[in-house]
Design a protein around this motif. Sequence first.
Motif, PDB file in Angstrom:
ATOM      1  N   MET A  30       0.820  -1.197   0.000  1.00 47.89           N
ATOM      2  CA  MET A  30       0.000   0.000   0.000  1.00 47.89           C
ATOM      3  C   MET A  30       0.867   1.265   0.000  1.00 47.89           C
ATOM      4  O   MET A  30       0.506   2.247  -0.635  1.00 47.89           O
ATOM      5  CB  MET A  30      -0.899  -0.041   1.241  1.00 47.89           C
ATOM      6  N   ALA A  31       2.004   1.227   0.692  1.00 51.95           N
ATOM      7  CA  ALA A  31       2.901   2.377   0.736  1.00 51.95           C
ATOM      8  C   ALA A  31       3.490   2.645  -0.649  1.00 51.95           C
ATOM      9  O   ALA A  31       3.678   3.802  -1.028  1.00 51.95           O
ATOM     10  CB  ALA A  31       4.014   2.145   1.749  1.00 51.95           C
ATOM     11  N   ALA A  32       3.755   1.559  -1.408  1.00 52.09           N
ATOM     12  CA  ALA A  32       4.293   1.739  -2.756  1.00 52.09           C
ATOM     13  C   ALA A  32       3.265   2.434  -3.648  1.00 52.09           C
ATOM     14  O   ALA A  32       3.624   3.265  -4.489  1.00 52.09           O
ATOM     15  CB  ALA A  32       4.689   0.393  -3.348  1.00 52.09           C
ATOM     16  N   LEU A  33       2.010   2.118  -3.468  1.00 49.25           N
ATOM     17  CA  LEU A  33       0.959   2.756  -4.246  1.00 49.25           C
ATOM     18  C   LEU A  33       0.889   4.255  -3.942  1.00 49.25           C
ATOM     19  O   LEU A  33       0.716   5.075  -4.842  1.00 49.25           O
ATOM     20  CB  LEU A  33      -0.382   2.087  -3.950  1.00 49.25           C
ATOM     21  N   ALA A  34       1.059   4.604  -2.686  1.00 46.78           N
ATOM     22  CA  ALA A  34       1.059   6.016  -2.303  1.00 46.78           C
ATOM     23  C   ALA A  34       2.228   6.745  -2.962  1.00 46.78           C
ATOM     24  O   ALA A  34       2.082   7.876  -3.434  1.00 46.78           O
ATOM     25  CB  ALA A  34       1.131   6.153  -0.786  1.00 46.78           C
ATOM     26  N   TRP A  35       3.395   6.119  -3.004  1.00 52.87           N
ATOM     27  CA  TRP A  35       4.554   6.738  -3.631  1.00 52.87           C
ATOM     28  C   TRP A  35       4.372   6.882  -5.141  1.00 52.87           C
ATOM     29  O   TRP A  35       4.938   7.782  -5.759  1.00 52.87           O
ATOM     30  CB  TRP A  35       5.827   5.949  -3.336  1.00 52.87           C
ATOM     31  N   LEU A  36       3.607   6.001  -5.747  1.00 53.64           N
ATOM     32  CA  LEU A  36       3.339   6.112  -7.177  1.00 53.64           C
ATOM     33  C   LEU A  36       2.275   7.169  -7.477  1.00 53.64           C
ATOM     34  O   LEU A  36       2.256   7.739  -8.565  1.00 53.64           O
ATOM     35  CB  LEU A  36       2.888   4.757  -7.739  1.00 53.64           C
ATOM     36  N   LEU A  37       1.397   7.406  -6.515  1.00 49.17           N
ATOM     37  CA  LEU A  37       0.355   8.409  -6.720  1.00 49.17           C
ATOM     38  C   LEU A  37       0.900   9.844  -6.654  1.00 49.17           C
ATOM     39  O   LEU A  37       0.342  10.740  -7.281  1.00 49.17           O
ATOM     40  CB  LEU A  37      -0.756   8.229  -5.684  1.00 49.17           C
ATOM     41  N   ILE A  38       1.974  10.042  -5.916  1.00 51.60           N
ATOM     42  CA  ILE A  38       2.550  11.388  -5.780  1.00 51.60           C
ATOM     43  C   ILE A  38       2.977  11.951  -7.137  1.00 51.60           C
ATOM     44  O   ILE A  38       2.562  13.058  -7.499  1.00 51.60           O
ATOM     45  CB  ILE A  38       3.705  11.394  -4.754  1.00 51.60           C
ATOM     46  N   PRO A  39       3.765  11.214  -7.953  1.00 48.65           N
ATOM     47  CA  PRO A  39       4.125  11.764  -9.268  1.00 48.65           C
ATOM     48  C   PRO A  39       2.917  11.893 -10.195  1.00 48.65           C
ATOM     49  O   PRO A  39       2.861  12.819 -11.017  1.00 48.65           O
ATOM     50  CB  PRO A  39       5.121  10.755  -9.847  1.00 48.65           C
ATOM     51  N   LEU A  40       1.941  10.991 -10.065  1.00 52.24           N
ATOM     52  CA  LEU A  40       0.745  11.077 -10.893  1.00 52.24           C
ATOM     53  C   LEU A  40      -0.034  12.352 -10.586  1.00 52.24           C
ATOM     54  O   LEU A  40      -0.439  13.083 -11.495  1.00 52.24           O
ATOM     55  CB  LEU A  40      -0.141   9.849 -10.679  1.00 52.24           C
ATOM     56  N   VAL A  41      -0.223  12.656  -9.322  1.00 57.44           N
ATOM     57  CA  VAL A  41      -0.927  13.874  -8.924  1.00 57.44           C
ATOM     58  C   VAL A  41      -0.124  15.096  -9.357  1.00 57.44           C
ATOM     59  O   VAL A  41      -0.696  16.085  -9.837  1.00 57.44           O
ATOM     60  CB  VAL A  41      -1.193  13.876  -7.401  1.00 57.44           C
ATOM     61  N   ALA A  42       1.194  15.044  -9.236  1.00 55.22           N
ATOM     62  CA  ALA A  42       2.038  16.168  -9.658  1.00 55.22           C
ATOM     63  C   ALA A  42       1.933  16.385 -11.164  1.00 55.22           C
ATOM     64  O   ALA A  42       1.885  17.529 -11.631  1.00 55.22           O
ATOM     65  CB  ALA A  42       3.483  15.918  -9.258  1.00 55.22           C
ATOM     66  N   ALA A  43       1.896  15.300 -11.936  1.00 54.62           N
ATOM     67  CA  ALA A  43       1.780  15.427 -13.394  1.00 54.62           C
ATOM     68  C   ALA A  43       0.431  16.013 -13.785  1.00 54.62           C
ATOM     69  O   ALA A  43       0.351  16.856 -14.688  1.00 54.62           O
ATOM     70  CB  ALA A  43       1.981  14.061 -14.047  1.00 54.62           C
ATOM     71  N   ILE A  44      -0.620  15.608 -13.111  1.00 54.34           N
ATOM     72  CA  ILE A  44      -1.944  16.163 -13.392  1.00 54.34           C
ATOM     73  C   ILE A  44      -1.978  17.647 -13.042  1.00 54.34           C
ATOM     74  O   ILE A  44      -2.486  18.466 -13.809  1.00 54.34           O
ATOM     75  CB  ILE A  44      -3.039  15.378 -12.642  1.00 54.34           C
ATOM     76  N   ALA A  45      -1.404  18.004 -11.899  1.00 53.12           N
ATOM     77  CA  ALA A  45      -1.361  19.409 -11.488  1.00 53.12           C
ATOM     78  C   ALA A  45      -0.543  20.234 -12.484  1.00 53.12           C
ATOM     79  O   ALA A  45      -0.924  21.357 -12.838  1.00 53.12           O
ATOM     80  CB  ALA A  45      -0.786  19.534 -10.085  1.00 53.12           C
ATOM     81  N   ALA A  46       0.568  19.684 -12.961  1.00 58.04           N
ATOM     82  CA  ALA A  46       1.395  20.394 -13.935  1.00 58.04           C
ATOM     83  C   ALA A  46       0.639  20.581 -15.251  1.00 58.04           C
ATOM     84  O   ALA A  46       0.730  21.630 -15.892  1.00 58.04           O
ATOM     85  CB  ALA A  46       2.699  19.636 -14.174  1.00 58.04           C
ATOM     86  N   GLY A  47      -0.093  19.580 -15.660  1.00 60.23           N
ATOM     87  CA  GLY A  47      -0.892  19.697 -16.879  1.00 60.23           C
ATOM     88  C   GLY A  47      -1.968  20.751 -16.759  1.00 60.23           C
ATOM     89  O   GLY A  47      -2.191  21.535 -17.689  1.00 60.23           O
ATOM     90  N   LEU A  48      -2.639  20.787 -15.616  1.00 62.25           N
ATOM     91  CA  LEU A  48      -3.668  21.810 -15.395  1.00 62.25           C
ATOM     92  C   LEU A  48      -3.059  23.209 -15.362  1.00 62.25           C
ATOM     93  O   LEU A  48      -3.607  24.150 -15.932  1.00 62.25           O
ATOM     94  CB  LEU A  48      -4.426  21.531 -14.094  1.00 62.25           C
ATOM     95  N   TRP A  49      -1.920  23.341 -14.711  1.00 62.27           N
ATOM     96  CA  TRP A  49      -1.258  24.639 -14.658  1.00 62.27           C
ATOM     97  C   TRP A  49      -0.811  25.073 -16.058  1.00 62.27           C
ATOM     98  O   TRP A  49      -0.939  26.231 -16.435  1.00 62.27           O
ATOM     99  CB  TRP A  49      -0.051  24.595 -13.723  1.00 62.27           C
ATOM    100  N   GLY A  50      -0.259  24.132 -16.841  1.00 65.06           N
ATOM    101  CA  GLY A  50       0.172  24.445 -18.198  1.00 65.06           C
ATOM    102  C   GLY A  50      -0.988  24.891 -19.064  1.00 65.06           C
ATOM    103  O   GLY A  50      -0.864  25.820 -19.867  1.00 65.06           O
TER     104      GLY A  50
END
Length: 57
Positions: free
Chosen positions: A1-21
Amino acid sequence: MAALAWLLIPLVAAIAAGLWGTWANRTRRVRGDGPELDGYARFRKAMEKSDTGARGA
Protein backbone atom coordinates in the motif's frame (compact mmCIF):
# COMPACT_ATOMS: atom_id res chain seq x y z
CA MET A 1 0.00 0.00 0.00
CA ALA A 2 2.90 2.38 0.74
CA ALA A 3 4.29 1.74 -2.76
CA LEU A 4 0.96 2.76 -4.25
CA ALA A 5 1.06 6.02 -2.30
CA TRP A 6 4.55 6.74 -3.63
CA LEU A 7 3.34 6.11 -7.18
CA LEU A 8 0.35 8.41 -6.72
CA ILE A 9 2.55 11.39 -5.78
CA PRO A 10 4.12 11.76 -9.27
CA LEU A 11 0.74 11.08 -10.89
CA VAL A 12 -0.93 13.87 -8.92
CA ALA A 13 2.04 16.17 -9.66
CA ALA A 14 1.78 15.43 -13.39
CA ILE A 15 -1.94 16.16 -13.39
CA ALA A 16 -1.36 19.41 -11.49
CA ALA A 17 1.40 20.39 -13.94
CA GLY A 18 -0.89 19.70 -16.88
CA LEU A 19 -3.67 21.81 -15.39
CA TRP A 20 -1.26 24.64 -14.66
CA GLY A 21 0.17 24.45 -18.20
CA THR A 22 -3.31 24.63 -19.66
CA TRP A 23 -4.14 27.63 -17.49
CA ALA A 24 -0.82 29.38 -18.26
CA ASN A 25 -1.34 29.00 -22.04
CA ARG A 26 -4.93 30.17 -22.06
CA THR A 27 -5.92 32.56 -24.79
CA ARG A 28 -5.31 36.13 -23.81
CA ARG A 29 -6.12 39.36 -25.56
CA VAL A 30 -3.35 39.87 -28.10
CA ARG A 31 -1.78 43.29 -27.83
CA GLY A 32 0.63 43.12 -30.73
CA ASP A 33 3.65 45.33 -31.27
CA GLY A 34 1.73 48.56 -31.78
CA PRO A 35 2.21 50.18 -28.36
CA GLU A 36 5.89 49.23 -28.21
CA LEU A 37 6.57 50.60 -31.68
CA ASP A 38 4.68 53.80 -30.86
CA GLY A 39 6.77 54.25 -27.73
CA TYR A 40 9.98 53.69 -29.68
CA ALA A 41 8.92 56.25 -32.29
CA ARG A 42 8.25 58.82 -29.52
CA PHE A 43 11.66 58.02 -28.00
CA ARG A 44 13.45 58.54 -31.33
CA LYS A 45 11.59 61.78 -31.94
CA ALA A 46 12.56 63.05 -28.49
CA MET A 47 16.20 62.09 -29.05
CA GLU A 48 16.27 63.86 -32.41
CA LYS A 49 14.68 66.94 -30.85
CA SER A 50 17.23 67.03 -28.00
CA ASP A 51 20.14 66.75 -30.46
CA THR A 52 21.15 70.40 -30.90
CA GLY A 53 24.26 69.71 -32.93
CA ALA A 54 26.48 70.50 -29.93
CA ARG A 55 28.82 67.65 -30.70
CA GLY A 56 32.48 68.56 -30.67
CA ALA A 57 33.68 70.27 -33.81
